[in-house]
Structures are given as structure tokens and as C-alpha cells.
Design a protein around this motif. Structure first.
Motif, PDB file in Angstrom:
ATOM      1  N   HIS A 165       4.192  -2.186  10.615  1.00 35.82           N
ATOM      2  CA  HIS A 165       4.106  -1.779   9.197  1.00 35.82           C
ATOM      3  C   HIS A 165       3.122  -2.663   8.413  1.00 35.82           C
ATOM      4  O   HIS A 165       3.489  -3.453   7.557  1.00 35.82           O
ATOM      5  CB  HIS A 165       5.472  -1.741   8.521  1.00 35.82           C
ATOM      6  N   ALA A 166       1.856  -2.440   8.695  1.00 37.52           N
ATOM      7  CA  ALA A 166       0.786  -3.373   8.356  1.00 37.52           C
ATOM      8  C   ALA A 166       0.748  -3.826   6.895  1.00 37.52           C
ATOM      9  O   ALA A 166       0.459  -4.979   6.618  1.00 37.52           O
ATOM     10  CB  ALA A 166      -0.569  -2.758   8.728  1.00 37.52           C
ATOM     11  N   ASP A 167       1.002  -2.947   5.961  1.00 38.07           N
ATOM     12  CA  ASP A 167       0.939  -3.351   4.541  1.00 38.07           C
ATOM     13  C   ASP A 167       2.207  -2.918   3.822  1.00 38.07           C
ATOM     14  O   ASP A 167       2.170  -2.383   2.720  1.00 38.07           O
ATOM     15  CB  ASP A 167      -0.292  -2.744   3.857  1.00 38.07           C
ATOM     16  N   LYS A 168       3.339  -3.188   4.441  1.00 41.07           N
ATOM     17  CA  LYS A 168       4.597  -2.627   3.936  1.00 41.07           C
ATOM     18  C   LYS A 168       4.885  -3.007   2.486  1.00 41.07           C
ATOM     19  O   LYS A 168       5.580  -2.279   1.769  1.00 41.07           O
ATOM     20  CB  LYS A 168       5.765  -3.051   4.826  1.00 41.07           C
ATOM     21  N   MET A 169       4.374  -4.132   2.025  1.00 39.58           N
ATOM     22  CA  MET A 169       4.640  -4.541   0.649  1.00 39.58           C
ATOM     23  C   MET A 169       4.012  -3.609  -0.384  1.00 39.58           C
ATOM     24  O   MET A 169       4.383  -3.633  -1.554  1.00 39.58           O
ATOM     25  CB  MET A 169       4.167  -5.972   0.401  1.00 39.58           C
ATOM     26  N   HIS A 170       3.054  -2.776   0.034  1.00 37.76           N
ATOM     27  CA  HIS A 170       2.315  -2.011  -0.972  1.00 37.76           C
ATOM     28  C   HIS A 170       3.223  -1.154  -1.844  1.00 37.76           C
ATOM     29  O   HIS A 170       2.963  -0.996  -3.037  1.00 37.76           O
ATOM     30  CB  HIS A 170       1.236  -1.144  -0.301  1.00 37.76           C
ATOM     31  N   LEU A 180      -1.402  -1.323  -9.224  1.00 43.19           N
ATOM     32  CA  LEU A 180      -1.844  -2.476  -8.428  1.00 43.19           C
ATOM     33  C   LEU A 180      -2.790  -2.060  -7.313  1.00 43.19           C
ATOM     34  O   LEU A 180      -3.805  -2.723  -7.069  1.00 43.19           O
ATOM     35  CB  LEU A 180      -0.636  -3.192  -7.833  1.00 43.19           C
ATOM     36  N   LEU A 181      -2.483  -0.960  -6.641  1.00 38.65           N
ATOM     37  CA  LEU A 181      -3.280  -0.572  -5.486  1.00 38.65           C
ATOM     38  C   LEU A 181      -4.707  -0.207  -5.861  1.00 38.65           C
ATOM     39  O   LEU A 181      -5.593  -0.205  -4.992  1.00 38.65           O
ATOM     40  CB  LEU A 181      -2.631   0.603  -4.754  1.00 38.65           C
ATOM     41  N   ASP A 182      -4.951   0.083  -7.115  1.00 39.49           N
ATOM     42  CA  ASP A 182      -6.299   0.424  -7.571  1.00 39.49           C
ATOM     43  C   ASP A 182      -7.050  -0.775  -8.151  1.00 39.49           C
ATOM     44  O   ASP A 182      -8.217  -0.638  -8.536  1.00 39.49           O
ATOM     45  CB  ASP A 182      -6.234   1.542  -8.626  1.00 39.49           C
ATOM     46  N   GLU A 183      -6.395  -1.919  -8.195  1.00 38.91           N
ATOM     47  CA  GLU A 183      -7.063  -3.115  -8.698  1.00 38.91           C
ATOM     48  C   GLU A 183      -8.046  -3.615  -7.637  1.00 38.91           C
ATOM     49  O   GLU A 183      -7.678  -3.767  -6.471  1.00 38.91           O
ATOM     50  CB  GLU A 183      -6.040  -4.193  -9.047  1.00 38.91           C
ATOM     51  N   PRO A 184      -9.301  -3.861  -8.021  1.00 39.73           N
ATOM     52  CA  PRO A 184     -10.342  -4.204  -7.029  1.00 39.73           C
ATOM     53  C   PRO A 184      -9.981  -5.377  -6.122  1.00 39.73           C
ATOM     54  O   PRO A 184     -10.266  -5.342  -4.921  1.00 39.73           O
ATOM     55  CB  PRO A 184     -11.565  -4.524  -7.901  1.00 39.73           C
ATOM     56  N   TRP A 185      -9.374  -6.411  -6.668  1.00 33.25           N
ATOM     57  CA  TRP A 185      -9.051  -7.580  -5.846  1.00 33.25           C
ATOM     58  C   TRP A 185      -8.062  -7.207  -4.742  1.00 33.25           C
ATOM     59  O   TRP A 185      -8.164  -7.713  -3.614  1.00 33.25           O
ATOM     60  CB  TRP A 185      -8.488  -8.718  -6.694  1.00 33.25           C
TER      61      TRP A 185
END
Length: 284
Positions: A165-170, A180-185
Motif C-alpha cells: 500500500h505504497a501511499d496509504k496515508m494519502h 493536499l494531494l494537489d499541493e505541488p510539494w
């Protein structure tokens, strides 16, 4: 439906809700061609969801018995889902490497708070919010950076085959702070992480555990095309804790992978990982 395989499942040796044989029998009844058991590996302390070291011999013996019993019906593989916790407890740890396993999944479920307390962040979104506020002073950016820092260190140390589950925190992080997921950083951070995975040749699972409940895969579907560009090999796993859920979200994940340009997924056949063409996808 083709590509009926699963290599991420949890039985009664950890926090699964059925015994090993129940999972295998259900997989056979569903027409699976290969199946893997991957209980949560022991940690340096006891938990309600991980195996203890004194059960490891029984775990491996039970699997060997079932592999022989069902040899004419399905190909079986045994693994562990091993947590990266710190430099002394991670998939590369020699005790895990000495075990006669077919494969290992590397995952991150827990983080150390600034006070040194171990915090399980693999929780429902409401609980995640409470934990971030209580143990990290509401600093979501710090938590996200620490999570990916640990994932990157796990990738550097190695000792596993599949990134769990590579990016499960997303999901939890984006519930805590919508957008948050659209924030460039954040996007840059995740892309760097997947690039490191690609450079070392790990398999990335598309984890379907939460698809029916939350409508998301791990990793997030928005990165499927990027994984394809990087040449990352992928497979679809359900992370099932109940036998009847081993096939949840499989058709949807395979369709999403095909849409992103993937033509193959990685499956266990003839005692090794093989790239198998994604066949026709049907929704029942």
C-alpha cells in the motif's frame, strides 16, 4: 475473469479473521490460479495485529502442509508483511532474511512522535485526525514528511519484493486537509518516492482493500500513469482479512491499470514472479 491472484492476505496468525486453509479454499472456489499468505511479521513488541516469533515455525509448517495438500488445485506462496519501524526493525533485518519465504512485503504503519512514542497511523480518518492533533501538534506536513521519509529509508535498505500500500496515508491526510494531494510539494514528494522505487526494481501492489468502502486504491490512481512511465512492475492485491474479500476491487483495479497503459501484472507462477498479460476484465 483472468489474472485471479492475490499475495497480500492476513489469517489467524496475525489479525486476519479466518484460518489459512479457509483463505486457500475460497481462492480455489473463485478460480484463483495462485495465492499468497502474508501475515504481519513480528515487531520488537507485542501488538494485537502482528505475529509473535514463537508462532513462526507453526506458520511455516502449516503453509507447507497446505501447499502439498492443494498442489493439484492452486499454486501457493508464503510471505510476510514486514514493517519498517527504525534502523533495527525493518524488512532487511537478518532474522527476516533467514526465513524460508517466497516473498516479503515492505510496509509502514507506524511513526515515532517527537516524544518518541510509537503511533499507529493506519487508522480510520477520524482517528488519524485525533492522533495527529494529540501526538504531532496538528502538524500534518510534519507527519506526511516523516511517513515518506520512512518509506524512502525502507526502500533504501531493501530486503523485500513488494511495496505494500505504497501511499496509504494519502486518504487520511487528504481528509485532514482537503486539497493536499494537489499541493505541488506533495506531488513532488510522492513522485520522488516512486522514482526511488523504480530505480531499485521493486514491485508495487495496487492495494484494493479500501476500494469498495472509500473509493480509492493504494497507490492513488492518479499515479498509475506515472508508474507506467517509470517502468514499475505492478500487481493487484486485496490485503484481505476475510476470505470472502480476496477478490474485492480486482476488476476495477485491472481496468484502471489498463487505462493507464499497463499491459501486464506480476503473478507468482512456477515458483517465481512472472509478468502476465492483463486479460479481459469483467464486472460481476
Amino acid at each position: 475473469m483472468t489474472n485471479l491472484t492475490n499475495y497480500h492476505s492476513h489469517c489467524l496468525y496475525c489479525d486476519g479473521r479466518a484460518n489459512m486453509e479457509d483463505f486457500i479454499r475460497f481462492a480455489i472456489s473463485e478460480g484463483f490460479t495462485s495465492y499468497g499468505i502474508s501475515s504481519h511479521a513480528p515487531l520488537p513488541f507485542s501488538t494485537a495485529w502482528t505475529m509473535e516469533w514463537d508462532r513462526m515455525e507453526d506458520y511455516l509448517s502449516e503453509f507447507a502442509r497446505l501447499k502439498e495438500k492443494f498442489a493439484d488445485k492452486i499454486e501457493l506462496a508464503v510471505g510476510l508483511e514486514i514493517d519498517y519501524l527504525n534502523e533495527d526493525s525493518n524488512p532487511a533485518f537478518f532474522r527476516f532474511q533467514e526465513l524460508p519465504l517466497d516473498y516479503r512485503i515492505g510496509s509502514v504503519h507506524m511513526l515515532y512522535s517527537p516524544e518518541g512514542k510509537i503511533v499507529d497511523i493506519d487508522t480510520p480518518a477520524d482517528t488519524f485526525r485525533q492522533l495527529v492533533d494529540k501526538h504531532f501538534g496538528g502538524d500534518l506536513d510534519y507527519v506526511v514528511h516523516l511517513y515518506y521519509k520512512n518509506l524512502l529509508r525502507m526502500v533504501e535498505l531493501g530486503g523485500f519484493d513488494i511495496v505494500g500500500h505504497a501511499d496509504k496515508m494519502h486518504y487520511n491526510a487528504s481528509c485532514y486537509r482537503p486539497g493536499l494531494l494537489d499541493e505541488p510539494w506533495y506531488d513532488t514528494f510522492v513522485r520522488s518516492y516512486f522514482t526511488a522505487i523504480a530505480e531499485r526494481g521493486y514491485i508495487v501492489e495496487v492495494n484494493t482493500k479500501s476500494y469498495y468502502e472509500l473509493g480509492t486504491f493504494y497507490p492513488n490512481e492518479r499515479y498509475f500513469s506515472f508508474l507506467k512511465e517509470l517502468g514499475v512492475r505492478v500487481q493487484v492485491n486485496s490485503d484481505a482479512h476475510y476470505p470472502e474479500r480476496i477478490n474485492n476491487g480486482r476488476a476495477e483495479a485491472l481496468a484502471a491499470l489498463k487505462k493507464a497503459g499497463f499491459e501486464t501484472v506480476v503473478e507468482w507462477h512456477h515458483g517465481r514472479w512472472e509478468d502476465m498479460r492483463i486479460g479481459s476484465v469483467s464486472f460481476v
